[in-house]
Motif scaffolding. Structure first.
Motif, PDB file in Angstrom:
ATOM      1  N   LEU A 146       0.835  -1.199   0.000  1.00  0.00           N
ATOM      2  CA  LEU A 146       0.000   0.000   0.000  1.00  0.00           C
ATOM      3  C   LEU A 146       0.871   1.250   0.000  1.00  0.00           C
ATOM      4  N   CYS A 179       0.849   4.369  -2.640  1.00  0.00           N
ATOM      5  CA  CYS A 179       0.478   5.714  -2.181  1.00  0.00           C
ATOM      6  C   CYS A 179       1.613   6.721  -2.311  1.00  0.00           C
ATOM      7  N   PHE A 186      -5.901  10.909   1.520  1.00  0.00           N
ATOM      8  CA  PHE A 186      -6.551  10.164   0.440  1.00  0.00           C
ATOM      9  C   PHE A 186      -6.666   8.671   0.718  1.00  0.00           C
ATOM     10  N   THR A 187      -5.842   8.114   1.594  1.00  0.00           N
ATOM     11  CA  THR A 187      -5.911   6.688   1.915  1.00  0.00           C
ATOM     12  C   THR A 187      -5.360   6.458   3.312  1.00  0.00           C
ATOM     13  N   THR A 188      -5.964   5.521   4.021  1.00  0.00           N
ATOM     14  CA  THR A 188      -5.439   5.124   5.325  1.00  0.00           C
ATOM     15  C   THR A 188      -5.530   3.603   5.445  1.00  0.00           C
ATOM     16  N   ALA A 234      -7.791  -0.931   3.263  1.00  0.00           N
ATOM     17  CA  ALA A 234      -7.495   0.475   3.015  1.00  0.00           C
ATOM     18  C   ALA A 234      -8.818   1.206   2.946  1.00  0.00           C
ATOM     19  N   TRP A 235      -8.857   2.371   3.538  1.00  0.00           N
ATOM     20  CA  TRP A 235     -10.005   3.258   3.396  1.00  0.00           C
ATOM     21  C   TRP A 235      -9.558   4.355   2.438  1.00  0.00           C
ATOM     22  N   VAL A 236     -10.309   4.541   1.363  1.00  0.00           N
ATOM     23  CA  VAL A 236      -9.861   5.384   0.263  1.00  0.00           C
ATOM     24  C   VAL A 236     -10.926   6.422  -0.083  1.00  0.00           C
ATOM     25  N   TRP A 257     -16.276   7.585   1.042  1.00  0.00           N
ATOM     26  CA  TRP A 257     -15.069   6.766   1.037  1.00  0.00           C
ATOM     27  C   TRP A 257     -15.438   5.304   0.873  1.00  0.00           C
ATOM     28  N   VAL A 261      -6.389  -1.932  -7.051  1.00  0.00           N
ATOM     29  CA  VAL A 261      -6.215  -1.077  -5.867  1.00  0.00           C
ATOM     30  C   VAL A 261      -5.491   0.206  -6.255  1.00  0.00           C
ATOM     31  N   ILE A 302      -6.849   4.063  -5.919  1.00  0.00           N
ATOM     32  CA  ILE A 302      -6.096   5.067  -5.170  1.00  0.00           C
ATOM     33  C   ILE A 302      -5.732   6.247  -6.070  1.00  0.00           C
ATOM     34  N   ALA A 344      -8.546   8.413  -6.101  1.00  0.00           N
ATOM     35  CA  ALA A 344      -8.653   9.134  -4.827  1.00  0.00           C
ATOM     36  C   ALA A 344      -7.760  10.368  -4.822  1.00  0.00           C
TER      37      ALA A 344
END
Length: 123
Positions: free
Chosen positions: A12, A16, A40-42, A55-57, A86, A100, A104, A107
Motif C-alpha cells: 500500500l 500511495c 486520500f488513503t489510510t 485500506a479506506w480510500v 469513502w 487497488v 487510489i 482518490a
C-alpha cells in the motif's frame, strides 16, 4: 502492526507514495497517506476489531456504491468516513493490486486541490 499485515502495508505504501506530493503520517496509530496536505488513503489493520486488513480510500461521487455493488466481498462502506463516500478495500485476501492502485489514483485526483487559474496577465 502484525507481522502478517506488514507486507500489505508495504505494498500500500509503494502505491500511495508514488504520487507527486504524497506524504505519510500516523493517524490513529496506523499509516495514513496525504497529497498536498489532503488525506486520500489510510490503512486499517483490524482497527476496533475489524475482521480484515483494509485500506479506506477517498472516492469520487458514485464510486462507493458502484464498487460495493460489483464486489461486496472486496469493497465496503468504512466506518467514520463512509458517509462521505469513502470506500473500504479488503487487502488481506489476495487483492488485485493493479485495481487497488487505480482506485487510489482516482482518490488522489479526487482530493488534490484544483490549481488556481492563472491571471490573464500571466498567459
Amino acid at each position: 502492526m502484525s507481522p502478517e499485515s506488514a507486507p500489505i502495508a508495504d505494498q500500500l505504501r509503494i502505491i500511495c507514495m508514488s504520487f507527486e506530493g504524497a506524504s505519510e503520517k500516523l493517524s490513529h496509530g496506523e499509516p495514513a497517506f496525504f497529497v498536498d496536505g489532503k488525506l486520500f488513503t489510510t490503512l486499517d489493520d483490524h482497527h476496533h476489531g475489524s475482521p480484515h486488513v483494509s485500506a479506506w480510500v477517498a472516492a469520487p461521487p458514485g464510486a462507493q456504491e458502484t464498487l460495493i455493488g460489483a464486489k461486496p466481498d472486496r469493497f465496503f462502506r468504512p466506518p467514520y468516513v463512509g458517509h462521505r463516500g469513502w470506500v473500504g478495500i479488503v487487502l488481506d485476501t489476495d487483492p488485485d493490486w493493479d485495481e487497488v492502485a487505480g482506485i487510489i489514483a482516482d482518490a488522489v485526483t479526487h482530493v488534490r486541490p484544483v490549481p488556481k487559474s492563472r491571471k490573464k496577465s500571466e498567459v
